[in-house]
Design a protein around this motif. Structure first.
Motif, PDB file in Angstrom:
ATOM      1  N   PHE A 335     -17.073 115.447  40.895  1.00  0.00           N
ATOM      2  CA  PHE A 335     -16.548 116.850  40.536  1.00  0.00           C
ATOM      3  C   PHE A 335     -15.115 117.580  41.011  1.00  0.00           C
ATOM      4  CE2 PHE A 335     -21.244 117.952  41.826  1.00  0.00           C
ATOM      5  CZ  PHE A 335     -21.786 117.596  40.643  1.00  0.00           C
ATOM      6  N   ASN A 336     -14.779 116.364  41.480  1.00  0.00           N
ATOM      7  CA  ASN A 336     -13.427 117.420  41.736  1.00  0.00           C
ATOM      8  C   ASN A 336     -12.712 116.761  40.051  1.00  0.00           C
ATOM      9  OD1 ASN A 336     -11.496 118.250  43.261  1.00  0.00           O
ATOM     10  ND2 ASN A 336     -10.559 115.830  43.205  1.00  0.00           N
ATOM     11  N   THR A 337     -12.975 115.598  40.359  1.00  0.00           N
ATOM     12  CA  THR A 337     -12.578 114.880  38.572  1.00  0.00           C
ATOM     13  C   THR A 337     -12.528 116.005  38.120  1.00  0.00           C
ATOM     14  OG1 THR A 337     -12.397 113.074  39.600  1.00  0.00           O
ATOM     15  CG2 THR A 337     -12.260 112.699  38.101  1.00  0.00           C
ATOM     16  N   TRP A 338     -13.951 116.338  37.644  1.00  0.00           N
ATOM     17  CA  TRP A 338     -13.952 116.306  36.566  1.00  0.00           C
ATOM     18  C   TRP A 338     -14.119 118.045  35.919  1.00  0.00           C
ATOM     19  CZ3 TRP A 338     -20.064 114.598  37.549  1.00  0.00           C
ATOM     20  CH2 TRP A 338     -19.697 113.431  37.403  1.00  0.00           C
ATOM     21  N   ASN A 339     -13.294 118.648  37.230  1.00  0.00           N
ATOM     22  CA  ASN A 339     -13.010 119.931  37.199  1.00  0.00           C
ATOM     23  C   ASN A 339     -11.607 119.622  37.192  1.00  0.00           C
ATOM     24  OD1 ASN A 339     -14.922 121.782  38.032  1.00  0.00           O
ATOM     25  ND2 ASN A 339     -15.272 121.182  40.036  1.00  0.00           N
ATOM     26  N   ARG A 340     -10.324 119.196  37.114  1.00  0.00           N
ATOM     27  CA  ARG A 340      -9.653 119.041  36.971  1.00  0.00           C
ATOM     28  C   ARG A 340      -9.126 118.683  35.411  1.00  0.00           C
ATOM     29  NH1 ARG A 340      -7.856 113.836  40.835  1.00  0.00           N
ATOM     30  NH2 ARG A 340      -6.148 113.741  39.895  1.00  0.00           N
ATOM     31  N   GLU A 341     -10.229 117.870  34.550  1.00  0.00           N
ATOM     32  CA  GLU A 341     -10.342 117.398  33.256  1.00  0.00           C
ATOM     33  C   GLU A 341     -10.725 118.828  32.136  1.00  0.00           C
ATOM     34  OE1 GLU A 341     -10.874 112.947  33.822  1.00  0.00           O
ATOM     35  OE2 GLU A 341     -13.074 114.313  34.047  1.00  0.00           O
ATOM     36  N   LEU A 342     -11.979 119.748  33.068  1.00  0.00           N
ATOM     37  CA  LEU A 342     -12.076 120.398  32.400  1.00  0.00           C
ATOM     38  C   LEU A 342     -11.756 121.456  31.160  1.00  0.00           C
ATOM     39  CD1 LEU A 342     -15.814 120.605  33.970  1.00  0.00           C
ATOM     40  CD2 LEU A 342     -15.325 120.162  31.554  1.00  0.00           C
ATOM     41  N   PRO A 343     -10.787 121.858  31.977  1.00  0.00           N
ATOM     42  CA  PRO A 343      -9.584 123.301  31.326  1.00  0.00           C
ATOM     43  C   PRO A 343      -9.306 122.836  30.452  1.00  0.00           C
ATOM     44  CG  PRO A 343      -9.628 123.130  33.913  1.00  0.00           C
ATOM     45  CD  PRO A 343      -9.986 121.908  34.401  1.00  0.00           C
ATOM     46  N   GLN A 344      -8.775 121.346  30.143  1.00  0.00           N
ATOM     47  CA  GLN A 344      -8.682 120.721  28.431  1.00  0.00           C
ATOM     48  C   GLN A 344      -9.586 119.986  27.635  1.00  0.00           C
ATOM     49  OE1 GLN A 344      -4.524 118.146  28.767  1.00  0.00           O
ATOM     50  NE2 GLN A 344      -5.458 117.725  31.098  1.00  0.00           N
ATOM     51  N   ALA A 345     -10.494 119.500  28.156  1.00  0.00           N
ATOM     52  CA  ALA A 345     -11.641 118.764  28.227  1.00  0.00           C
ATOM     53  C   ALA A 345     -12.496 119.696  27.566  1.00  0.00           C
ATOM     54  CB  ALA A 345     -12.742 117.939  28.594  1.00  0.00           C
ATOM     55  N   LEU A 346     -12.830 121.019  27.900  1.00  0.00           N
ATOM     56  CA  LEU A 346     -13.779 122.029  27.281  1.00  0.00           C
ATOM     57  C   LEU A 346     -13.503 122.707  25.763  1.00  0.00           C
ATOM     58  CD1 LEU A 346     -16.692 123.363  27.250  1.00  0.00           C
ATOM     59  CD2 LEU A 346     -15.592 124.847  28.659  1.00  0.00           C
ATOM     60  N   PRO A 347     -12.012 123.178  25.835  1.00  0.00           N
ATOM     61  CA  PRO A 347     -11.548 123.179  24.488  1.00  0.00           C
ATOM     62  C   PRO A 347     -11.052 122.381  23.870  1.00  0.00           C
ATOM     63  CG  PRO A 347     -10.630 124.608  26.852  1.00  0.00           C
ATOM     64  CD  PRO A 347     -10.764 123.051  27.119  1.00  0.00           C
ATOM     65  N   TRP A 348     -10.852 121.439  24.197  1.00  0.00           N
ATOM     66  CA  TRP A 348     -10.916 120.508  23.110  1.00  0.00           C
ATOM     67  C   TRP A 348     -12.129 120.525  21.984  1.00  0.00           C
ATOM     68  CZ3 TRP A 348     -13.234 116.176  21.581  1.00  0.00           C
ATOM     69  CH2 TRP A 348     -12.514 115.186  20.397  1.00  0.00           C
ATOM     70  N   LEU A 349     -13.283 120.369  22.554  1.00  0.00           N
ATOM     71  CA  LEU A 349     -14.061 120.101  21.943  1.00  0.00           C
ATOM     72  C   LEU A 349     -14.586 121.521  21.664  1.00  0.00           C
ATOM     73  CD1 LEU A 349     -17.323 118.349  21.798  1.00  0.00           C
ATOM     74  CD2 LEU A 349     -17.746 119.541  23.933  1.00  0.00           C
ATOM     75  N   ALA A 350     -14.632 122.653  21.661  1.00  0.00           N
ATOM     76  CA  ALA A 350     -14.920 123.960  21.090  1.00  0.00           C
ATOM     77  C   ALA A 350     -14.035 124.012  19.664  1.00  0.00           C
ATOM     78  CB  ALA A 350     -15.237 125.052  21.834  1.00  0.00           C
ATOM     79  N   GLN A 351     -12.506 123.973  20.284  1.00  0.00           N
ATOM     80  CA  GLN A 351     -12.079 123.552  18.915  1.00  0.00           C
ATOM     81  C   GLN A 351     -12.054 122.139  17.781  1.00  0.00           C
ATOM     82  OE1 GLN A 351      -7.854 122.600  20.798  1.00  0.00           O
ATOM     83  NE2 GLN A 351      -7.881 124.320  22.209  1.00  0.00           N
ATOM     84  N   GLN A 352     -12.954 121.786  18.223  1.00  0.00           N
ATOM     85  CA  GLN A 352     -13.368 120.793  16.968  1.00  0.00           C
ATOM     86  C   GLN A 352     -14.292 121.422  16.238  1.00  0.00           C
ATOM     87  OE1 GLN A 352     -10.988 117.705  16.706  1.00  0.00           O
ATOM     88  NE2 GLN A 352     -10.558 119.214  18.704  1.00  0.00           N
ATOM     89  N   LEU A 353     -14.796 122.688  16.773  1.00  0.00           N
ATOM     90  CA  LEU A 353     -16.378 122.601  16.181  1.00  0.00           C
ATOM     91  C   LEU A 353     -15.994 124.118  14.981  1.00  0.00           C
ATOM     92  CD1 LEU A 353     -18.410 122.904  19.103  1.00  0.00           C
ATOM     93  CD2 LEU A 353     -18.036 120.958  17.695  1.00  0.00           C
ATOM     94  N   ALA A 354     -16.482 123.579  13.922  1.00  0.00           N
ATOM     95  CA  ALA A 354     -16.331 124.817  12.840  1.00  0.00           C
ATOM     96  C   ALA A 354     -16.898 126.244  13.308  1.00  0.00           C
ATOM     97  CB  ALA A 354     -16.955 125.020  11.793  1.00  0.00           C
ATOM     98  N   THR A 355     -16.028 126.965  12.894  1.00  0.00           N
ATOM     99  CA  THR A 355     -17.121 128.300  12.968  1.00  0.00           C
ATOM    100  C   THR A 355     -17.462 129.186  10.845  1.00  0.00           C
ATOM    101  OG1 THR A 355     -16.201 129.517  14.688  1.00  0.00           O
ATOM    102  CG2 THR A 355     -16.801 131.301  13.450  1.00  0.00           C
ATOM    103  N   PRO A 356     -19.003 129.222  11.367  1.00  0.00           N
ATOM    104  CA  PRO A 356     -19.424 129.766  10.014  1.00  0.00           C
ATOM    105  C   PRO A 356     -19.384 130.917   9.525  1.00  0.00           C
ATOM    106  CG  PRO A 356     -21.047 130.288  11.520  1.00  0.00           C
ATOM    107  CD  PRO A 356     -19.620 128.777  12.082  1.00  0.00           C
ATOM    108  N   ALA A 357     -18.643 131.274   8.276  1.00  0.00           N
ATOM    109  CA  ALA A 357     -17.976 132.389   8.016  1.00  0.00           C
ATOM    110  C   ALA A 357     -19.534 133.580   7.797  1.00  0.00           C
ATOM    111  CB  ALA A 357     -17.877 132.372   6.356  1.00  0.00           C
ATOM    112  N   ALA A 358     -19.286 134.803   7.988  1.00  0.00           N
ATOM    113  CA  ALA A 358     -19.869 135.728   8.585  1.00  0.00           C
ATOM    114  C   ALA A 358     -20.074 136.065   6.950  1.00  0.00           C
ATOM    115  CB  ALA A 358     -19.051 137.311   8.800  1.00  0.00           C
TER     116      ALA A 358
END
Length: 358
Positions: A335-358
């Protein structure tokens, strides 16, 4: 007391210390050569070692979350059995507010696979405030055997997502936090087992449809991603590569690239070579058309055994598939290693996803 309770861990640790103190105090009295003294020495030493190993085992399990209960440890956990027949849609068991949104504990019954598993769904504040908007979603998977609560307590995925949203790094995104082990104690490695549990189909189809039917989540592939660690990382890559019509992006934290077969899995392929090949990600890259997906793989140059395999995987990726990497200088499979990677990895994934138009 429960296997993961703090009370059990503290009690066992105190008993281990008490056993050590008692051994030191009694040792002069047990120094005789009589059979009773010999048995006494064996007894106190055995008590010390058993209690010390028990305390260390409980502490390790508490940190890594290998087993969530005594029945989970002993392989007698059949809690999912009565749920698999209730394919009537997602069921909410509890709901509580958290900073940046709300977490709901749910049951995800599979309409097509008849499998079922517990999940925790993080709904960002924007979801609660804007009643007509639809949102992208990420399925987050633990390792094996895993406990979905570790994604909150050990990795703080909801807190990280809320922070990224508040800082404007990502658009509001829903998290669906689960473990990949839906037929415990067996480790299915997210395989559609011939004439057995269809685990890959459960996550690729049933879970997604459950979430879409119950929450305001976009249905298009461009709005769906998967993240996982260890076994969950392997599952994330495999599912997104096998089902590009359902998902567009994935993150694998210290994942591997080929199904691990051992005593926990049994025969997952039923001697069908084609099934074995389809679950080998390197074979897929070499023999099947590249899927139009975007993936991020992470590892450590020192401390992670999967680093060479990760480099080979990156070298085998061909367009239209895209692959990025995040390599730490050093770090173990924890978990220690993944906690060091997630600050970049989680936003990276969310940035790849499209938000549908309202």
């Amino acid at each position: 007391m429960g296997l993961t309770s703090i009370g059990l861990l503290v009690t066992t640790a105190v008993l281990a210390v008490a056993a050590l103190v008692t051994t030191v105090w009694l040792w002069p009295r047990l120094s005789a050569r009589s059979w009773r003294a010999v048995l006494g020495r064996v007894g106190v030493l055995a008590a010390c070692q058993v209690l010390t190993l028990a305390a260390l085992g409980l502490a390790t399990n508490s940190y890594f979350g290998f087993y969530s209960s005594w029945s989970d440890l002993l392989g007698t956990d059949t809690a999912t059995a009565p749920i698999t027949i209730a394919a009537t849609g997602l069921q909410v068991l509890s709901s509580r507010p958290v900073p940046g949104g709300r977490i709901e504990q749910v049951i995800m019954p599979g309409q097509s696979t008849r499998l079922s598993e517990e999940a925790y769904v993080f709904l960002p504040s924007a979801y609660l405030e804007h009643k007509t908007e639809h949102f992208p979603a990420i399925i987050a998977l633990t390792g094996y055997p895993g406990d979905p609560r570790n994604l909150m307590t050990r990795l703080d995925l909801p807190g990280r997502m809320a922070k990224a949203i508040a800082e404007g790094q990502v658009k509001p995104t829903i998290l669906v936090m689960m473990r990949p082990s839906v037929v415990l104690p067996r480790d299915t490695e997210c395989v559609d087992v011939p004439q057995g549990p269809q685990v890959q189909s459960y996550f690729a189809n049933d879970v997604k449809q459950d979430v879409i039917a119950h929450y305001r989540v976009a249905s298009g592939r461009d709005s769906w991603g998967i993240l996982g660690g260890s076994t969950g990382g392997y599952c994330a890559l495999k599912i997104v590569m096998s089902h590009p019509e359902q998902f567009s992006a994935a993150v694998s934290l210290s994942g591997y690239f080929k199904t691990i077969i051992d005593h926990t899995t049994g025969d997952l392929f039923q001697r069908d070579k084609s099934v074995e090949q389809r679950n080998d990600l390197m074979w897929r890259l070499a023999n099947l058309p590249a899927p139009p997906v975007n993936v991020l793989v992470t590892s450590s140059k020192k401390g992670e055994s999967d680093y060479p395999a990760t480099v080979r995987f990156l070298g085998a990726v061909k367009p239209p598939m895209r692959a990025s990497s995040l390599f730490l200088p050093s770090g173990g499979h924890n978990f220690n290693t993944w906690n060091r990677e997630l600050p970049q990895a989680l936003p990276w994934l969310a940035q790849q996803l499209a938000t549908p138009a309202a």
